[in-house]
Design a protein around this motif. Sequence first.
Motif, PDB file in Angstrom:
ATOM      1  N   VAL A 147      -1.400   5.194   6.101  1.00  0.00           N
ATOM      2  CA  VAL A 147      -2.264   4.194   6.707  1.00  0.00           C
ATOM      3  C   VAL A 147      -1.500   3.543   7.858  1.00  0.00           C
ATOM      4  CG1 VAL A 147      -1.517   2.421   5.055  1.00  0.00           C
ATOM      5  CG2 VAL A 147      -3.672   2.108   6.266  1.00  0.00           C
ATOM      6  N   THR A 148      -2.217   3.218   8.936  1.00  0.00           N
ATOM      7  CA  THR A 148      -1.618   2.421  10.012  1.00  0.00           C
ATOM      8  C   THR A 148      -2.609   1.329  10.379  1.00  0.00           C
ATOM      9  OG1 THR A 148      -2.498   3.778  11.813  1.00  0.00           O
ATOM     10  CG2 THR A 148      -0.341   4.394  10.956  1.00  0.00           C
ATOM     11  N   ALA A 149      -2.098   0.139  10.597  1.00  0.00           N
ATOM     12  CA  ALA A 149      -2.952  -0.988  10.956  1.00  0.00           C
ATOM     13  C   ALA A 149      -2.094  -2.076  11.582  1.00  0.00           C
ATOM     14  CB  ALA A 149      -3.664  -1.521   9.718  1.00  0.00           C
TER      15      ALA A 149
ATOM     16  N   TRP B 119      -7.689  -1.514  -1.821  1.00  0.00           N
ATOM     17  CA  TRP B 119      -6.978  -1.925  -0.607  1.00  0.00           C
ATOM     18  C   TRP B 119      -7.822  -2.249   0.626  1.00  0.00           C
ATOM     19  CZ3 TRP B 119      -2.467  -3.335  -2.039  1.00  0.00           C
ATOM     20  CH2 TRP B 119      -1.752  -2.627  -3.014  1.00  0.00           C
ATOM     21  N   HIS B 120      -8.999  -1.664   0.774  1.00  0.00           N
ATOM     22  CA  HIS B 120      -9.742  -1.796   2.033  1.00  0.00           C
ATOM     23  C   HIS B 120     -10.068  -3.237   2.403  1.00  0.00           C
ATOM     24  CE1 HIS B 120     -11.249   2.508   3.047  1.00  0.00           C
ATOM     25  NE2 HIS B 120     -10.010   2.525   2.603  1.00  0.00           N
ATOM     26  N   GLU B 121     -10.649  -3.983   1.491  1.00  0.00           N
ATOM     27  CA  GLU B 121     -11.053  -5.354   1.817  1.00  0.00           C
ATOM     28  C   GLU B 121      -9.857  -6.195   2.266  1.00  0.00           C
ATOM     29  OE1 GLU B 121     -13.154  -9.238  -0.216  1.00  0.00           O
ATOM     30  OE2 GLU B 121     -13.564  -7.277  -1.078  1.00  0.00           O
TER      31      GLU B 121
ATOM     32  N   ILE C 297       0.842  -1.201   0.000  1.00  0.00           N
ATOM     33  CA  ILE C 297       0.000   0.000   0.000  1.00  0.00           C
ATOM     34  C   ILE C 297       0.873   1.246   0.000  1.00  0.00           C
ATOM     35  CG2 ILE C 297      -1.632   1.367   1.368  1.00  0.00           C
ATOM     36  CD1 ILE C 297      -2.826  -1.363   2.313  1.00  0.00           C
ATOM     37  N   ARG C 298       1.912   1.250   0.814  1.00  0.00           N
ATOM     38  CA  ARG C 298       2.769   2.435   0.919  1.00  0.00           C
ATOM     39  C   ARG C 298       3.600   2.675  -0.337  1.00  0.00           C
ATOM     40  NH1 ARG C 298       3.533   0.654   6.993  1.00  0.00           N
ATOM     41  NH2 ARG C 298       1.835   1.870   7.903  1.00  0.00           N
ATOM     42  N   GLN C 299       3.688   1.670  -1.206  1.00  0.00           N
ATOM     43  CA  GLN C 299       4.383   1.821  -2.492  1.00  0.00           C
ATOM     44  C   GLN C 299       3.410   2.156  -3.625  1.00  0.00           C
ATOM     45  OE1 GLN C 299       7.765   1.787  -2.312  1.00  0.00           O
ATOM     46  NE2 GLN C 299       7.245   1.464  -0.170  1.00  0.00           N
TER      47      GLN C 299
END
Length: 192
Positions: free
Chosen positions: A26-28, A105-107, A8-10
Amino acid sequence: MEELLYKIRQCAICEAHLPLGPRPIVTANSKSKIVIIGQAPGTSVHKTGIPWNDPSGRQLRKWLGVSDEVFYDETKFALMPMGFCYPGKGKTGDLPPRKECAPQWHEALLQEMPNIELVILIGLYAQKYYLQQDAKNTLTETVANYKAYLPKYFPIPHPSPNNRFWKGKNPWFEEDVVPELRKIIENLICVR
């Protein structure tokens, strides 16, 4: 989870549309209990790379009744916007979140967080996306009917200082809804 966050960060799928370039925020954590789904990072967050590191974030933490330390504990809160990158400036504020992020990305992220007990939906974009046909006609109606979405979702307005007119017209939110939200948060993460 770490591999997914790295991907995601890329991410640069909407790079051509981003005035400051891609910087997905985003953090998770696989142990996260609460997911906060906001709109998109503003310029302050884009610069620092820290989600909700602005006046909106300070107001959000007040509404939740949590300290910075608790808020940024990824085992408690995952911070996942509808659009991961700063979308640019519009006529009356920031542009809407890019539409590519949530479906991309969410799912996958949510599947990596099996301990989620509550999803806080901040603002119209998150509420329309997640509540779909169950969302009311307006944000105000959706927030006023928050109990209908529990125990999974808790819709709230955006905590931006720009929303002071809405807050002024709807004092019931801070008088009645915020205390309920705090109670739920306290029960889920044992804030003391």
